[in-house]
Design a protein around this motif. Sequence first.
Motif, PDB file in Angstrom:
ATOM      1  N   ILE A   5       0.998  -1.533   0.080  1.00 27.28           N
ATOM      2  CA  ILE A   5      -0.258   0.317   0.048  1.00 27.28           C
ATOM      3  C   ILE A   5       0.949   1.154   0.344  1.00 27.28           C
ATOM      4  O   ILE A   5       1.890   1.573   0.484  1.00 27.28           O
ATOM      5  CB  ILE A   5      -1.035   0.197   0.842  1.00 27.28           C
ATOM      6  N   PHE A   6       0.818   2.156  -1.012  1.00 28.39           N
ATOM      7  CA  PHE A   6       1.077   3.388  -1.212  1.00 28.39           C
ATOM      8  C   PHE A   6       0.320   4.604  -0.384  1.00 28.39           C
ATOM      9  O   PHE A   6      -1.246   4.529  -1.238  1.00 28.39           O
ATOM     10  CB  PHE A   6       1.558   3.975  -2.344  1.00 28.39           C
ATOM     11  N   VAL A  12      -8.310   7.200   2.008  1.00 33.45           N
ATOM     12  CA  VAL A  12      -8.303   6.240   1.198  1.00 33.45           C
ATOM     13  C   VAL A  12      -7.381   5.489   1.803  1.00 33.45           C
ATOM     14  O   VAL A  12      -7.606   4.128   2.407  1.00 33.45           O
ATOM     15  CB  VAL A  12      -8.078   6.907   0.079  1.00 33.45           C
ATOM     16  N   GLY A  13      -5.895   5.550   2.232  1.00 33.07           N
ATOM     17  CA  GLY A  13      -4.900   4.182   2.166  1.00 33.07           C
ATOM     18  C   GLY A  13      -5.566   4.302   3.702  1.00 33.07           C
ATOM     19  O   GLY A  13      -5.403   3.094   4.058  1.00 33.07           O
ATOM     20  N   GLN A  14      -6.066   5.132   4.732  1.00 30.89           N
ATOM     21  CA  GLN A  14      -5.812   4.441   5.609  1.00 30.89           C
ATOM     22  C   GLN A  14      -7.757   3.359   6.299  1.00 30.89           C
ATOM     23  O   GLN A  14      -6.890   1.896   6.558  1.00 30.89           O
ATOM     24  CB  GLN A  14      -6.277   5.767   7.070  1.00 30.89           C
ATOM     25  N   GLY A  15      -8.343   3.717   5.412  1.00 30.51           N
ATOM     26  CA  GLY A  15      -9.612   2.897   5.159  1.00 30.51           C
ATOM     27  C   GLY A  15      -9.305   1.390   4.012  1.00 30.51           C
ATOM     28  O   GLY A  15      -9.735   0.364   4.515  1.00 30.51           O
ATOM     29  N   SER A  31       3.415  -1.051   3.967  1.00 29.18           N
ATOM     30  CA  SER A  31       2.548  -0.254   3.832  1.00 29.18           C
ATOM     31  C   SER A  31       3.886   0.855   4.139  1.00 29.18           C
ATOM     32  O   SER A  31       5.279   0.565   4.430  1.00 29.18           O
ATOM     33  CB  SER A  31       2.453   0.512   5.237  1.00 29.18           C
ATOM     34  N   LEU A  32       4.699   1.723   1.934  1.00 30.61           N
ATOM     35  CA  LEU A  32       5.273   2.059   2.208  1.00 30.61           C
ATOM     36  C   LEU A  32       5.417   3.590   1.948  1.00 30.61           C
ATOM     37  O   LEU A  32       4.268   4.377   0.929  1.00 30.61           O
ATOM     38  CB  LEU A  32       6.080   1.426   0.491  1.00 30.61           C
ATOM     39  N   GLY A  33       6.025   4.515   2.243  1.00 31.16           N
ATOM     40  CA  GLY A  33       6.233   5.303   3.239  1.00 31.16           C
ATOM     41  C   GLY A  33       6.491   6.605   3.276  1.00 31.16           C
ATOM     42  O   GLY A  33       7.931   5.678   4.255  1.00 31.16           O
ATOM     43  N   GLU A  46       6.006  -1.853   7.714  1.00 29.80           N
ATOM     44  CA  GLU A  46       6.298  -0.474   7.206  1.00 29.80           C
ATOM     45  C   GLU A  46       7.652  -0.013   6.606  1.00 29.80           C
ATOM     46  O   GLU A  46       8.257  -1.090   7.063  1.00 29.80           O
ATOM     47  CB  GLU A  46       5.779   0.030   8.392  1.00 29.80           C
ATOM     48  N   ILE A  47       7.924  -0.101   5.573  1.00 27.98           N
ATOM     49  CA  ILE A  47       9.019   0.808   5.325  1.00 27.98           C
ATOM     50  C   ILE A  47       8.893   1.841   4.644  1.00 27.98           C
ATOM     51  O   ILE A  47       7.993   2.940   4.222  1.00 27.98           O
ATOM     52  CB  ILE A  47       9.354   0.020   3.947  1.00 27.98           C
ATOM     53  N   ILE A  48       9.877   2.781   5.628  1.00 28.24           N
ATOM     54  CA  ILE A  48       9.916   4.092   5.961  1.00 28.24           C
ATOM     55  C   ILE A  48      11.254   4.367   4.852  1.00 28.24           C
ATOM     56  O   ILE A  48      12.218   4.128   4.980  1.00 28.24           O
ATOM     57  CB  ILE A  48      10.001   4.612   6.902  1.00 28.24           C
TER      58      ILE A  48
END
Length: 219
Positions: A5-6, A12-15, A31-33, A46-48
Motif C-alpha cells: 500500500i502506498f 483512502v489509504g487508512q480505509g 506499507s510504504l511511505g 512498514e517501509i519508511i
Amino acid sequence: MKILIFGATGMVGQGVLRECLLDPDVTQVVSLGRNPTGQQHPKLYEIIHPDLYDYSNIEAELSGIDACFFCLGVSSVGMKEADYARISYDMTLAAATVLARLNPNMVFTYVSGAGTDSSEQGSVMWARVKGKTENALLRLPLRAYMFRPGVIQPLHGVRSKTALYQFFYTLAAPLFPIFRAIFPQQITTTEQLGKAMLIVAKRGSDKKLLESKDIVTLR
C-alpha cells in the motif's frame, strides 16, 4: 496474498489498510511511505522511505508482491500543473515501473477520481494529469485497474489529513445517510473502497476503469 500500500496514512489509504488487515486471505501488508502509519498489527510491515521517486536501494523488499494499492495523492488546489504532475504522474510511474519489472503481471490498483479525463485534452487540470497517469499505467505490464470514486465517506475513525476536507466530512457526517439514499451509486465509503480493491486483487475485473457505481456494486 501479500499487499503493498502506498499512501496508507491518507484518508483512502487508512480505509484500505484497515480492510487488508481484516481480510483472512491477506497474509502480509507492506506499507510504504515517508511517514509511519502509527498502527501495529502482526500482518503489517512498514517501509519508511523518504524518496518516492527512487527505489533502487529497497528493491529486494518490493519483490514477491501480489497486489499494490496506490492510494497516494494530493489536492490540486493552488498547484501549478507541472508541480501537480510531478506528484500525481511522476511519483506514481516511478513506483509502478519498478513494480512491473520486479513483479510482472501483479495487480496494481490506482485511485484517481470521478471525472478523470482519459483524453488528456480537457480543460480541468487535475483530470488531465490523472488521465495521463491512468493511460501510462495501463500500458505497463501490470494487471492495472483504475478506481474512480466520487464522494467518499470515511468510516471507522478514518480521517483526512487535509484540514478543509476533514472539516467538510465532520459537518456532512449526519447527512451522509440521506446523500447515500438519494445518490446510492455516487457515494462510496472507505470500507467499500478497500473491499472492492481486495475483490479486484483476488479475481480481477472485466473493467479496467471502475467508476463509483462499479465500486459500490462490486461484490
